[in-house]
Design a protein around this motif. Sequence first.
Motif, PDB file in Angstrom:
ATOM      1  N   ARG A 149       0.815  -1.209   0.000  1.00 34.62           N
ATOM      2  CA  ARG A 149       0.000   0.000   0.000  1.00 34.62           C
ATOM      3  C   ARG A 149       0.857   1.270   0.000  1.00 34.62           C
ATOM      4  O   ARG A 149       0.466   2.285  -0.579  1.00 34.62           O
ATOM      5  CB  ARG A 149      -0.941  -0.005   1.215  1.00 34.62           C
ATOM      6  CG  ARG A 149      -1.931   1.176   1.252  1.00 34.62           C
ATOM      7  CD  ARG A 149      -2.835   1.185   0.042  1.00 34.62           C
ATOM      8  NE  ARG A 149      -3.700   2.349   0.005  1.00 34.62           N
ATOM      9  CZ  ARG A 149      -4.298   2.804  -1.095  1.00 34.62           C
ATOM     10  NH1 ARG A 149      -4.125   2.177  -2.242  1.00 34.62           N
ATOM     11  NH2 ARG A 149      -5.070   3.861  -1.048  1.00 34.62           N
ATOM     12  N   GLN A 152       1.693   1.685  -3.380  1.00 35.44           N
ATOM     13  CA  GLN A 152       0.503   1.434  -4.196  1.00 35.44           C
ATOM     14  C   GLN A 152       0.882   0.632  -5.441  1.00 35.44           C
ATOM     15  O   GLN A 152       0.565   0.999  -6.564  1.00 35.44           O
ATOM     16  CB  GLN A 152      -0.181   2.752  -4.564  1.00 35.44           C
ATOM     17  CG  GLN A 152      -0.638   3.540  -3.345  1.00 35.44           C
ATOM     18  CD  GLN A 152      -1.507   4.728  -3.686  1.00 35.44           C
ATOM     19  OE1 GLN A 152      -2.156   4.756  -4.731  1.00 35.44           O
ATOM     20  NE2 GLN A 152      -1.553   5.702  -2.806  1.00 35.44           N
ATOM     21  N   GLY A 188      -7.872  -0.559  -0.824  1.00 36.35           N
ATOM     22  CA  GLY A 188      -7.185   0.636  -0.347  1.00 36.35           C
ATOM     23  C   GLY A 188      -7.766   1.908  -0.927  1.00 36.35           C
ATOM     24  O   GLY A 188      -8.007   2.886  -0.207  1.00 36.35           O
TER      25      GLY A 188
END
Length: 298
Positions: A149, A152, A188
């Motif tokens: 994350r 990304q 996310g």
Amino acid sequence: MDVGQGRRRTALFAALAAASVALFVLLWTAAGGSSAPAPGGGSSAPDEAAAPGADSRVPAGREALVDNPLYDTGRLAPLPCPVPDPDVEDPASMERFLDTVADCLDQAWSTQFAQAGLPYDPPSRVFWTEPGSSPCRDYPSEAGAFYCRTSQSVYIGTEDVVRKWQGETNGAVYASLLAHEYAHHVQGESGLLEYYHERRGRESGRRAQNAWTRRSELQANCLAGAFLGSVAVSYPLEERDTAAVLEDAEATADRPDGAEEDRTHGSQANSRAWTERGLEGQSPGSCNTWTAEPALVQ
């Protein structure tokens, strides 16, 4: 400047530097910078819980889990996605295959987020053949693929996954793997991962934390299935392909004889069931594991 004044100024600078380092470490840790791969299963839990942007359209808190705008968008509506079969013994062929599937994932989920009125940036892709490092972990990774994350990005070893999957030649299995890791990016971008990590982090015991992880992983299975089902017209899954994807869902689930502390991906039956549910429903709304009965996410 006298010697005493110089020493005091040096001490002041040192104290400020130490405070800055401490603040950096605190913020990095809060963002999940030291997270480690979760045990068990075929792929790890999504690394890093980066804070959402200032965009007020992105839901926060429990709403992001149980009442996310994505759930009301209906079936995915991707453009045609003709995907050539990969030569699993050729890393370049595998990369072309994964890039083609990722292009289709970008288009499908960008469209879906637009329908939900949510901002969306597709993930970056790192298809490795050589060792490297991400902000979340080094690779090669035991899982063969993971989502980070912080950057990304979706990471997949084009040779490592073939070895891990024992030379499997059916491309649908690798498409499903990519779609699963991509689904963590979807989580996310929709604000879901932030609250999930926050709630999971509040739990004091490993078993309670695993209960949250299983819901996230099973939702990713379902979202991957939803994508594969939605592109079936141009990337048709024959009966053997669907069987391979569902068998893989069972193979990457928690082992029946595994320790409770390592159960992060769900039982074989539930892993298969949520993947199948996605294939049939072809919509994010089919994949709300957060309101499912506990028996369905064990």
